[in-house]
Design a protein around this motif. Structure first.
Motif, short mmCIF file in Angstrom:
data_model
loop_
_atom_site.label_atom_id
_atom_site.label_comp_id
_atom_site.label_asym_id
_atom_site.label_seq_id
_atom_site.Cartn_x
_atom_site.Cartn_y
_atom_site.Cartn_z
N TRP A 47 -2.05 -11.88 0.43
CA TRP A 47 -3.48 -11.78 0.70
C TRP A 47 -4.08 -10.45 0.26
CZ3 TRP A 47 -4.21 -16.60 1.75
CH2 TRP A 47 -3.24 -17.30 2.43
N ARG A 48 -3.29 -9.36 0.27
CA ARG A 48 -3.80 -8.03 -0.07
C ARG A 48 -2.91 -7.39 -1.12
NH1 ARG A 48 -8.51 -6.18 1.46
NH2 ARG A 48 -7.79 -4.10 1.89
N ASP A 65 -8.41 -7.54 -1.77
CA ASP A 65 -7.87 -8.89 -1.68
C ASP A 65 -7.14 -9.24 -2.97
OD1 ASP A 65 -10.80 -10.16 0.04
OD2 ASP A 65 -9.01 -9.22 0.84
N GLN A 67 -6.34 -11.42 -5.89
CA GLN A 67 -7.11 -12.46 -6.56
C GLN A 67 -6.26 -13.09 -7.66
OE1 GLN A 67 -10.65 -10.50 -7.86
NE2 GLN A 67 -11.34 -10.08 -5.79
#
Length: 143
Positions: A47-48, A65, A67
Motif C-alpha cells: 500500500w505504501r 501510496d 501506484q
C-alpha cells in the motif's frame, strides 16, 4: 476446556495479528541504489512506498501510496486482505466454540484457519514469483 483448544485459539489470533501487520508494512521489497540522483533505499509495500536518501546536507525520506496497476499486484493485495479476514473469522469461530461447545464451530474454525493460511501463503508466493517485474515498474514517490 482443553489447553490445546486455548493454544489453538491463541495461535489463530497471533496469525491474524501477524498477517495484518505484514499486510500493512512497507517492507515487502527492499531496493538499495541510486534514486533521483542520490544514494538511497526504496521500501515497497502493498500500500505504501518509502524512499530514504542522503544528500550532502541531510538525510531525507518520503512516502506515498504505491501506484502499481498490475493485475498480479492487485491479486496479492486481495489475497492478503481476504486471508486476514478469514483468519480473523477463524479466531472468532474458535472463541464461539470455547463459549458454546458446539461441534460445528470446530469444523468451521479448522476450515477457515486452513483457508486463510493458504490465501496468505499464495499471496506471498505470487509476490515473490512476480517481483522481478518491480524493477521495470514506475513507482511514483512524492514528498
Amino acid at each position: 476446556m482443553s489447553k490445546v483448544l486455548i493454544v489453538g485459539i491463541l495461535a489463530c489470533l497471533s496469525a491474524t495479528i501477524i498477517g495484518i501487520i505484514s499486510t500493512a508494512i512497507p517492507y515487502w521489497e527492499y531496493l538499495h541504489g541510486s534514486f533521483l540522483g542520490q544514494e538511497g533505499t526504496l521500501n515497497i509495500g502493498l500500500w505504501r512506498t518509502c524512499i530514504k536518501y542522503k544528500t550532502i546536507v541531510a538525510s531525507r525520506s518520503a512516502c506515498a501510496d504505491t501506484q502499481i496497476d498490475k493485475d498480479w499486484w492487485k491479486a496479492v493485495q486481495s489475497l492478503m486482505l481476504l486471508g486476514n479476514g478469514v483468519l480473523a473469522l477463524s479466531t472468532l469461530l474458535g472463541c464461539l466454540y470455547y463459549k458454546t461447545n458446539a461441534q460445528s464451530y470446530v469444523q468451521g474454525t479448522v476450515f477457515t484457519a486452513l483457508l486463510g493460511g493458504i490465501m496468505l501463503i499464495t499471496a506471498v508466493i505470487v509476490f515473490e514469483w512476480r517481483k522481478r517485474s518491480i524493477n521495470h515498474l514506475s513507482v511514483r514517490v512524492s514528498s
